[in-house]
Motif scaffolding. Sequence first.
Motif: not given
Length: 266
Positions: A178, A224-225, A228, A232
């Motif tokens: 991911k 999107k990555k 993320r 996080e």
Amino acid sequence: MSLISIVIPTFNAEKYIVDTIESVLYQTHTEFEVLVVDDCSTDSTVELVNELEGKDPRVKLIQLNHNTGGPAEPRNVGIEKATGEWIAFLDADDLWHPQKLEKQLVLAESENADFICSKLVDFRGELTLNEIKSSELGNEDISPLNFNNLIVKNRVGTSSVLVRAKLIKNFRFDTAKKYVAVEDYKLWLELSSAKSKMVKSSLPLVRYRILSSSISRNKSKQIKKVLRVVWETCESHSVSRKLMYPIYVLTYASESIRLRLFKKEL
């Protein structure tokens, strides 16, 4: 002179790998080892690196026994094998200005920095080392890097990074699928949370090759990555960081648009 370990992950890089390594061999700072970590290439990459290794003992080929699907694990292997006081990263299709290492070592000493990066200039097609060498570097401006300005925009080009080995050896690029194409950004955020001094030079010391096949070219997936990683990172820090997430997202978006409209370099 400081020994620098240069980590170059490769996979089917036959078209550019010779030029990339030669941009290292022409460095004005000559105390280095070039660790080419090949991720099971199926083209002539290994043969080409073997030829360079035979001509210059500073070039060292490391072959992985299985394909890992991204540059994270090859970079981690390079970090583990590195023997230098400093570690630099270089992608297999990018090029360095001949004074890249020399300029960054001077900056590291003057700023007492643990992590140095510089501006990248994009290019397409062919570019010779003579063209890079003859280009003007201009005046140097130094800007600090920290968690607050990295969380709203990745300001670090991986091929421009020079970092103290004793710092980076405590960290690793995340190999989870991911994070492919954002594993570097995740690591820079982690380093910025450590007690390390990070700075960026305005000198255009790296030429970043734009390729249609780049794993980070799909913009929607890349965004999107990135989001993320931002989420996080905020989540792992504190409640206040989590509450700031919408602001970070809006700032990241506005910074990306501004850079795309008005600048073509990182």
